[in-house]
Design an enzyme around this catalytic site. Structure first.
Site, short mmCIF file in Angstrom:
data_model
loop_
_atom_site.label_atom_id
_atom_site.label_comp_id
_atom_site.label_asym_id
_atom_site.label_seq_id
_atom_site.Cartn_x
_atom_site.Cartn_y
_atom_site.Cartn_z
N LYS A 49 0.79 -1.24 0.00
CA LYS A 49 0.00 0.00 0.00
C LYS A 49 0.82 1.29 0.00
CE LYS A 49 -3.41 -1.13 -0.60
NZ LYS A 49 -3.77 -1.88 -1.85
N HIS A 110 7.43 -7.21 -1.87
CA HIS A 110 7.17 -6.55 -0.59
C HIS A 110 8.06 -7.13 0.52
CE1 HIS A 110 3.74 -4.46 -2.18
NE2 HIS A 110 2.90 -5.46 -2.15
N SER A 141 -4.67 2.85 4.23
CA SER A 141 -4.84 2.21 2.93
C SER A 141 -4.88 0.68 3.09
CB SER A 141 -3.70 2.63 2.00
OG SER A 141 -3.85 2.06 0.73
P1 A3P Z 1 -5.12 4.78 -0.98
O1 A3P Z 1 -5.72 3.53 -0.45
O2 A3P Z 1 -4.66 5.71 0.11
O3 A3P Z 1 -5.99 5.47 -1.96
P2 A3P Z 1 -0.30 -0.30 -3.65
O4 A3P Z 1 -0.26 -0.20 -5.13
O5 A3P Z 1 1.05 -0.41 -3.01
O6 A3P Z 1 -1.25 -1.36 -3.21
O7 A3P Z 1 -0.83 1.09 -3.08
C1 A3P Z 1 -2.16 1.49 -3.23
C2 A3P Z 1 -2.26 2.95 -2.85
O8 A3P Z 1 -1.63 3.75 -3.89
C3 A3P Z 1 -3.73 3.40 -2.79
O9 A3P Z 1 -3.78 4.39 -1.76
C4 A3P Z 1 -3.91 3.98 -4.18
O10 A3P Z 1 -4.98 4.86 -4.31
C5 A3P Z 1 -2.56 4.69 -4.37
N1 A3P Z 1 -2.32 4.99 -5.79
C6 A3P Z 1 -2.32 4.13 -6.83
N2 A3P Z 1 -2.13 4.77 -8.00
C7 A3P Z 1 -2.02 6.09 -7.68
C8 A3P Z 1 -1.83 7.27 -8.48
N3 A3P Z 1 -1.76 7.21 -9.79
N4 A3P Z 1 -1.76 8.45 -7.81
C9 A3P Z 1 -1.86 8.50 -6.47
N5 A3P Z 1 -2.05 7.43 -5.68
C10 A3P Z 1 -2.13 6.23 -6.28
#
Ligand code: A3P
Length: 297
Positions: A49, A110, A141
């Site tokens: 996340k 991870h 998140s």
């Molecule tokens: P949130 O849950 O705070 O919205 P991962 O890819 O490591 O699982 O992380 C997911 C987090 O990255 C989510 O956060 C998601 O919305 C955010 N995220 C993914 N793409 C993004 C983008 N283009 N711009 C900003 N945040 C992004």
């Protein structure tokens, strides 16, 4: 906190003291250590996340000279294999997918330092991009991801319960604190580059330009602008190759993979006392490291 650890991950197990669910089996984790790294590999290493998917899409496009046609046909999770993970639909472990892939590979993991492929450190093969995110937003998140994911057992507890699981490291991939400490110690290695989610939010173009430099991939300004546009939260949320709406295990009606994508959402989840508790634990476990996390922009 009687129900603190009542949540069980499907087929959870401890591997070298770190909690995993069944899709990262002990056999897979053993095999990851012997994974054959190529000189031109790029590893994206994050705690869950932290914005992994965002960086995967950016880095894959940089390494493949902005091949938007290919990126429009193949989901990002196929283009950038998740090293230690075996999906039931894919029925293939990320490391096997990676083994059969042509260079230039962009690989997601991870894992903390001690569980990574040995070759990364033995002969400094491959490049490692570390993406960090402030742990309060990351925890929020992860909480929503836990609620929406059947792979993680569809968590029904409260944020309060999840926060305790998080600080105790009783979540998939173990303690954020241990993960972060292990990788922070590698930040001066020649093949390691550090990014922060909050910097990507502040100035994505600048982050991409610096990444291109580290990756020895000078791209024209137009192409960089196109990547910035393609990787905005709005574009990625609409893009079926990046929004994970097809991922069977994530119930996006509960919470989509691209949920809010902002800095500071923790303020609408943490109570004052939860925040004080978190700050205290953070100080005890991480205070000496002075990692420059930003909690708001
Ligand atoms: P949130 O849950 O705070 O919205 P991962 O890819 O490591 O699982 O992380 C997911 C987090 O990255 C989510 O956060 C998601 O919305 C955010 N995220 C993914 N793409 C993004 C983008 N283009 N711009 C900003 N945040 C992004």
């Amino acid at each position: 906190m009687a129900s603190m650890f009542s949540h069980k991950l499907p087929n959870e197990h401890l591997y070298e003291g770190i909690l995993f669910f069944g899709f990262s089996s002990p056999e897979t984790l053993d095999a990851v250590k012997d994974f054959q790294v190529r000189d031109d590999d790029v590893f994206i290493v994050t705690y869950p996340k932290a914005g992994t998917t965002w960086l995967q899409e950016i880095v894959w496009l940089i390494m493949h000279d902005g091949d938007f046609l290919c990126a429009a046909k193949d989901p990002v999770y196929f283009r950038c294999p998740f090293l230690e993970f075996k999906d039931t639909v894919l029925n293939e472990v990320g490391l096997d997918l990676a083994n059969s892939m042509a260079s230039l590979r962009v690989i997601k993991s991870h894992l903390p330092v001690k569980l990574m492929p040995r070759q990364l450190f033995q002969n400094h093969k491959g490049k490692i991009l570390l993406l960090f995110r402030n742990p309060k937003d990351l925890c929020v998140s992860y909480y929503h991801f836990y609620r929406s994911s059947s792979s993680l057992g569809n968590f029904h507890g409260t944020f309060h319960e999840f926060l305790h699981m998080f600080v105790e490291g009783h979540v998939d991939h173990g303690s954020w604190f241990d993960f972060t400490r292990s990788w922070w110690s590698k930040r001066h290695d020649a093949n390691v580059y550090i990014l922060f989610y909050e910097d990507m939010q502040r100035d994505l173009k600048q982050c991409i330009l610096k990444l291109c430099e580290f990756l020895n991939k000078p791209l024209g300004e137009n192409l960089v602008d196109k990547i910035v546009q393609h990787c905005s939260f709005e574009s990625m949320s609409m893009n079926p190759m990046t929004n994970h709406l097809d991922v069977y295990s994530i119930n996006s009606k509960i919470s989509p993979q691209l949920r809010k994508g902002i800095v500071g959402d923790w303020k609408s989840h943490f109570t004052v006392s939860q925040n004080e508790l978190f700050d205290k634990i953070y100080e005890e476990k991480m205070g000496d490291l002075n990692i420059p996390f930003l909690y708001e922009l």
